[in-house]
Design an enzyme around this catalytic site. Structure first.
Site, PDB file in Angstrom:
ATOM      1  CG  ASP A   1      -1.111  11.930  -1.010  1.00 58.55           C
ATOM      2  OD1 ASP A   1       0.101  11.917  -0.713  1.00 58.55           O
ATOM      3  OD2 ASP A   1      -1.952  12.654  -0.445  1.00 58.55           O
TER       4      ASP A   1
ATOM      5  CG  ASP B   1       6.009   6.965   2.349  1.00 59.13           C
ATOM      6  OD1 ASP B   1       6.524   7.863   1.662  1.00 59.13           O
ATOM      7  OD2 ASP B   1       6.389   6.685   3.505  1.00 59.13           O
TER       8      ASP B   1
ATOM      9  CD  GLU C   1      -1.289   9.126   1.082  1.00 60.86           C
ATOM     10  OE1 GLU C   1      -0.585   9.928   1.723  1.00 60.86           O
ATOM     11  OE2 GLU C   1      -2.522   9.235   0.985  1.00 60.86           O
TER      12      GLU C   1
ATOM     13  CD  GLU D   1       3.699   8.445  -1.320  1.00 59.28           C
ATOM     14  OE1 GLU D   1       4.798   8.991  -1.112  1.00 59.28           O
ATOM     15  OE2 GLU D   1       2.723   8.555  -0.536  1.00 59.28           O
TER      16      GLU D   1
END
Length: 240
Positions: free
Chosen positions: A124, A55, A51, A127
């Site tokens: 989440d 991002d 995650e 990502e």
């Protein structure tokens, strides 16, 4: 014995995403929520590290796309638009488009309390999945995946202009185009009294156009209105 995502679910997911992993361990890790990992012995790697990486990958892809697509826009508007396309609501919607919620490995308690539909978990999850694609297939594969999911930049820019007042903008659009007002309905309210979570839908002419969640009716309705505006813009784009 540690459980894994079934082979059928893995195959269906990869087909939907139009990407097949060379390293299926990356896919499994991306789909492993910490609540699931905590219930296993031994505990498998969860998706939190992925995650973190995902991002940054998403931010770079969006920055590159917006920089190329909007040559006359300054840093401020570009930054705001990138944030809109990478916020929790947006990333959760990308996860749903891919059907990731069907494949995520959740702990029993998280699963029983609606974790598969919780925006924070889905955001989440996307990502982490994007990071797995990036590690497995490189930036080109990650970019291709994102471009399939992102709305047109011009439509996103229009949506950003309505960000400060999504309910008002949706009402004006609905009355002008559909000759009626949007209708908001509370679908659920769970969580403790001091920290509730409302899920609200918005419909136009009895057709659901969006859903939102938040700690109050107001915030959930704003989010639902934003989702409805995005859906309308996407439908407009598809007809062009």
């Amino acid at each position: 014995m540690t459980l894994t995502v079934s082979t059928d679910i893995q195959e269906q997911l990869q087909t939907r995403c139009d990407y097949h992993f060379k390293d299926l361990n990356l896919l499994t890790q991306a789909l492993t929520h910490p609540s699931f990992a905590a219930e296993q012995t031994p505990s498998p790697p969860d998706n939190q590290r992925l995650e973190f990486l995902g991002d940054s990958v998403l931010q770079l892809i969006l920055s590159d796309l917006l920089f190329a697509s909007l040559p006359d826009d300054k840093e401020g508007p570009l930054t705001r638009l990138r944030a809109t396309l990478a916020n929790e609501s947006a990333t959760a919607s990308y996860a749903k488009k891919l059907g990731l919620q069907e494949a995520i490995l959740l702990g029993k308690g998280e699963d029983q309390t609606g974790g598969r539909e919780r925006q924070s978990i889905l955001g989440d999850l996307f990502e982490a999945f994007l990071a797995a694609v990036y590690l497995d297939g490189g930036m080109d594969a990650a970019r291709t995946l994102c471009l399939r999911l992102l709305p047109p930049v011009a439509d996103s820019k229009r949506l950003l202009l309505a960000k400060d007042n999504p309910k008002g903008t949706l009402q004006e659009l609905s009355q002008d185009r559909f000759k009626c007002k949007p209708k908001y309905s509370v679908l659920s309210c769970d969580g403790p009294v001091h920290d509730p979570n409302f899920v609200v839908s918005v419909s136009i002419n009895n057709v659901e156009m969006g859903q939102g969640s938040g700690s109050s009716h107001r915030s959930a309705e704003r989010q639902a209105a934003s989702q409805a505006l995005l859906k309308i813009l996407q439908e407009d784009s598809a007809q062009d």
